[in-house]
Every structure is written in structure tokens, then in C-alpha cells.
Design a protein around this motif. Structure first.
Motif, PDB file in Angstrom:
ATOM      1  N   ALA A  20      43.239  34.253  42.934  1.00 21.91           N
ATOM      2  CA  ALA A  20      42.003  35.011  43.168  1.00 21.91           C
ATOM      3  C   ALA A  20      42.078  36.384  42.519  1.00 21.91           C
ATOM      4  CB  ALA A  20      41.762  35.148  44.674  1.00 21.91           C
ATOM      5  N   PHE A  22      43.784  37.249  39.919  1.00 17.56           N
ATOM      6  CA  PHE A  22      43.700  37.170  38.454  1.00 17.56           C
ATOM      7  C   PHE A  22      42.251  37.258  37.997  1.00 17.56           C
ATOM      8  CE2 PHE A  22      43.226  34.877  34.468  1.00 17.56           C
ATOM      9  CZ  PHE A  22      44.209  35.465  33.689  1.00 17.56           C
ATOM     10  N   PHE A  23      41.372  36.507  38.627  1.00 16.95           N
ATOM     11  CA  PHE A  23      39.954  36.537  38.251  1.00 16.95           C
ATOM     12  C   PHE A  23      39.292  37.851  38.664  1.00 16.95           C
ATOM     13  CE2 PHE A  23      40.759  31.959  38.233  1.00 16.95           C
ATOM     14  CZ  PHE A  23      40.187  31.607  37.018  1.00 16.95           C
ATOM     15  N   LEU A  26      39.990  40.587  36.016  1.00 16.22           N
ATOM     16  CA  LEU A  26      39.510  40.419  34.646  1.00 16.22           C
ATOM     17  C   LEU A  26      38.507  41.499  34.235  1.00 16.22           C
ATOM     18  CD1 LEU A  26      39.210  36.543  34.202  1.00 16.22           C
ATOM     19  CD2 LEU A  26      40.487  38.119  32.732  1.00 16.22           C
ATOM     20  N   VAL A 152      45.693  39.444  31.115  1.00 17.97           N
ATOM     21  CA  VAL A 152      44.319  39.857  31.427  1.00 17.97           C
ATOM     22  C   VAL A 152      43.742  40.696  30.306  1.00 17.97           C
ATOM     23  CG1 VAL A 152      42.988  41.432  32.893  1.00 17.97           C
ATOM     24  CG2 VAL A 152      44.422  39.679  33.933  1.00 17.97           C
ATOM     25  N   GLY A 156      40.822  39.059  28.565  1.00 19.00           N
ATOM     26  CA  GLY A 156      39.600  39.687  29.045  1.00 19.00           C
ATOM     27  C   GLY A 156      38.774  40.357  27.963  1.00 19.00           C
ATOM     28  N   SER A 176      31.711  39.043  33.468  1.00 19.50           N
ATOM     29  CA  SER A 176      32.646  39.974  34.098  1.00 19.50           C
ATOM     30  C   SER A 176      32.246  40.258  35.539  1.00 19.50           C
ATOM     31  CB  SER A 176      32.692  41.280  33.298  1.00 19.50           C
ATOM     32  OG  SER A 176      33.456  42.257  33.970  1.00 19.50           O
ATOM     33  N   PHE A 179      32.971  37.266  37.765  1.00 20.42           N
ATOM     34  CA  PHE A 179      34.400  37.222  38.088  1.00 20.42           C
ATOM     35  C   PHE A 179      34.741  38.210  39.190  1.00 20.42           C
ATOM     36  CE2 PHE A 179      35.640  35.576  33.622  1.00 20.42           C
ATOM     37  CZ  PHE A 179      35.679  34.275  34.094  1.00 20.42           C
ATOM     38  N   GLY A 183      36.072  36.473  42.426  1.00 20.56           N
ATOM     39  CA  GLY A 183      37.498  36.748  42.577  1.00 20.56           C
ATOM     40  C   GLY A 183      37.799  37.631  43.779  1.00 20.56           C
TER      41      GLY A 183
END
Length: 407
Positions: A20, A22-23, A26, A152, A156, A176, A179, A183
């Protein structure tokens, strides 16, 4: 031989909050460049695109430690939900404003409030610390996070620009923002791994973590380290353009991050026993020494090789820096302490890009890398002079927040 990464992810909840997170982080890489890609296309002017992006980045760098300070006092869920909501609404306003040609002041205001986005990397490291406090597995977890940060930034930025160019100007910022919503929501919902709110240690003031000498030393050193990153990127773009191969810039910058990514994972697996302050001194020394070949790389293959070598110590620098923060900062100030270090990196990147750009414009593309060399020497001097303080324990760091008795 056991796999240390398998071991840290075998703990219940670790895979969930890591995925979670990681997203959720981003947008750290997607938003600044996404704003530039969006506004440069919808407005046709790079100055306003860069200015709005700078307002977002600098405001976030200054506000993030204050948000993290509240997180230490009240808990992640209590603070991340409202601040993320403010940030998401502001991002939506910025996207609509770009599409509907709102006045410039509205774009600046939207970017200012979008900067309320909390520091997800700090929240992640706080959760790992809760799981592995004072255990060797924590170094492996921090190594993984540093490698993930590199990934990232690689993925990203490329994703944000690619979407804006391939689909429509607002596509990168829209994805973005999605996310950030999905996330962060998934991250907050995982309450079992959320760090407990710790009361201030006995005798510790309510002041900011930046008042602690270890935090000051590491943050200042990483301002110069951050400037090295930005200088390498700006100079790489300038040199490849000068050589008539501007498309090679993305390859060169990607190689820079890959070297750091690979070495970071190796360090995490090896888990060296040397004192962290010495590891940090070695890491920044390697950064400084490996910046020297950049000044003489005059072809794209040589530049790519020099950049790869110069990137090998980035992740080790991050791993040891955050490890020192965890060990030298009172537990009740951990999230804020980590965020201050990340703020130092962000400020350094902004300053490094400006200084390197000025040097390139006035003295030529190749001379931009001399900024990296100077910044590397400065970071070594700061960490070397702070070895005694960085070698102290958490109690000593806490005591530095106490008011001094009157003479």
C-alpha cells in the motif's frame, strides 16, 4: 543461507502495508514532474509550470515535518486521513484549473494546499521500526525502503510524463492522485501495524526533532547529498544535449538510480556490523570520490559508466542515515526525525538544480559536475565532524532537548 528479505516480509501485516505504501508514495515522484508536464502543455509556458511545481515541492518539504510531528503525537490514522483529503482536493482543483484555464493565482493556491500530502516514506519506516526496533532486521527493512524509493523515482517520473504525453496533459496528475487516494486508504486501514503513540520521554521538551544535534547533522549533510542528485541529472541532460544525443539523458539518469538500487539491496542482505556513523562516513566519502570521474566523462558511454559508479553509494547513505535517526532520536519523535532528513534531501535537490543550472549556463555542461564534487566534500566534512555526536545513544540525544540551566 536464509533470505533476510523473506524474513522481514514473513511478519504479519508487513506485505500489506509495504504494498500500500509503495502506491501511496508514487505521487512523491509523479506530482512535481506531472505538474510541469501538465501545465507546460495546457499553458504553453514553462515558467509557470516550473513555478507551480516549485511551490508544491518546497511547501511540501517545509510542511511535511510539521505533519509528521503531529503523527508522532496523535497517530498515523488521525493525521494522514485529513491531510491526505486536503491534498487530494487541492490536486483535483489543480487538474481542473489546468483544464479550464483558471488564473495563475488559483494554480499556485491549489499547489500550496496540495503540499499537505504526508510523508509516506517516513510512515513506512516508522512501521518497520515498530516491528523490528533494536533488531538487525530493521537495517534490512530500511535497505528495502531505500531501494523502493529509488524504484519509485525511476518509475514514477517516467510514468507521469509518459501518460501526459501519450494520453492527455492531465493524465499523469490524474493517475498520481488516484494512487494517493487508493494507496493511502489501504495503508491507513491496516491498523494492526500502525505504530503506537508514545508519550514524550521523561525530561524531553515538546520542541521539534530538528533541535536534536544528530538530526541537524544528518539533515544538513543530506542537503548536500540531495544537491549531488540534482546536479547529476541537470548536468547529464546538458551534456547529452551538447553531444547531440538528448534522448540518451533518460538512459543515463536511469543508470544512476539502478546502481543505487542494486547496491542498496546487497547492503540490506549483508547487514554489516560496523557502527552506523562509520558506515555513513564511508558512504558519503564514496559519493564524493566517485563524483570525480563525472568531470571528465565526455562521451555518452563514459558518462553512463561514470554515473553508474557514482550512484552506488546513494542507497547505503540513505540506509545508514535513517538507521542513525532511528537509534539517536527519541521514539516519540521518530516520524518527524525521518521526515526532516527527507526534507533535507528535497531542499538539496532544489538548490542543486538551481546552482548546477547556473554553472552550466555560464561555464558549460561539463562544469556542472564540479558542483557534485564540492557538495560531496561538504557532506564528508559534516559527517566526519559529527562522528562523536552520532556515536551517542538515544538518551543523550533526548537530553539535548532539555533547557540549559542558568549560569
Amino acid at each position: 543461507m536464509s533470505n533476510p528479505y523473506r524474513e522481514i516480509f514473513s511478519v504479519r501485516g508487513a506485505k500489506g502495508f509495504s504494498a500500500a505504501g509503495f502506491f501511496a508514495r508514487l505521487p512523491i515522484a509523479m506530482a512535481p514532474i506531472g505538474i510541469v508536464a501538465m501545465l507546460s502543455q495546457t499553458r504553453g509556458e514553462y515558467w509557470i509550470a516550473g513555478a507551480v511545481s516549485a511551490i508544491f515541492a518546497l511547501t511540501n518539504a517545509l510542511v511535511s515535518p510539521q505533519i509528521s510531528r503531529l503523527v508522532d503525537r496523535l497517530g498515523q490514522s488521525a493525521i494522514m486521513v485529513p491531510t491526505t483529503a486536503i491534498s487530494v482536493l487541492a490536486f483535483i482543483a489543480l487538474i481542473v484549473g489546468a483544464n479550464q484555464d483558471w488564473p495563475a493565482w488559483a494554480l499556485f493556491v491549489s499547489a500550496f494546499f496540495a503540499a499537505a500530502m504526508p510523508s509516506i516514506p517516513a510512515m513506512l519506516r516508522a512501521r518497520w521500526t515498530e516491528l523490528f526496533r533494536d533488531r538487525p532486521e530493521l537495517n534490512t527493512a530500511f535497505a528495502f525502503e531505500s531501494a523502493a524509493d529509488e524504484l519509485v523515482y525511476i518509475a514514477g517520473a517516467s510514468l507521469s510524463v509518459g501518460l501526459a504525453v501519450a494520453l492527455f496533459p492531465e493524465a499523469g496528475m490524474l493517475v498520481s492522485t488516484v494512487f494517493l487516494v487508493v494507496g493511502t486508504a489501504a495503508f491507513v486501514l491496516q491498523r494492526s501495524t500502525e505504530p503506537k503513540v508514545r508519550h514524550l520521554e521523561h525530561g524531553v521538551s515538546h520542541g521539534s526533532a530538528i533541535r536534536l544535534r544528530p538530526v541537524q547533522i544528518i539533515t544538513l549533510a543530506l542537503v548536500f547529498v540531495g544537491s549531488m542528485f540534482a546536479t547529476a541529472e541537470v548536468s547529464a541532460v546538458a551534456i547529452t544535449k551538447e553531444l547531440g544525443q538528448p534522448n540518451a539523458a533518460s538512459l543515463v539518469i536511469g543508470v544512476y538510480a539502478i546502481g543505487s538500487f542494486v547496491v542498496g539491496l546487497i547492503i540490506g542482505a549483508l547487514n554489516p556490523r560496523m557502527p552506523l556513523q562509520r558506515q555513513l562516513l564511508i558512504a558519503v566519502s564514496v559519493l564524493a570520490v566517485t563524483a570525480l570521474p563525472l568531470t571528465v566523462a565526455d562521451t555518452v558511454p563514459l558518462l553512463a559508466l561514470a554515473v553508474f559508479v557514482s550512484g552506488i553509494a546513494i542507497s547505503p547513505t540513505f540506509i545508514t542515515a535513517f538507521g542513525l535517526i532511528e537509534r539517536r532520536v527519541p521514539e516519540s519523535m521518530l516520524t518527524e526525525g525521518v521526515t526532516w532528513v527527507m526534507t533535507g534531501i528535497g531542499i538539496g535537490m532544489a538548490l542543486g538544480a538551481f546552482v548546477a543550472g547556473w554553472v552550466v549556463d555560464n561555464f558549460g555542461a561539463q562544469h556542472g559536475f564540479f558542483v557534485s564534487v564540492i557538495a560531496g566534500v561538504a557532506s564528508v566534512a559534516i559527517i566526519a565532524s559529527g562522528q562523536r555526536i552520532l556515536a551517542g545513544g538515544r538518551t543523550e540525544a533526548a537530553e539535548e532537548t532539555l533547557p540549559q540551566p542558568a549560569e
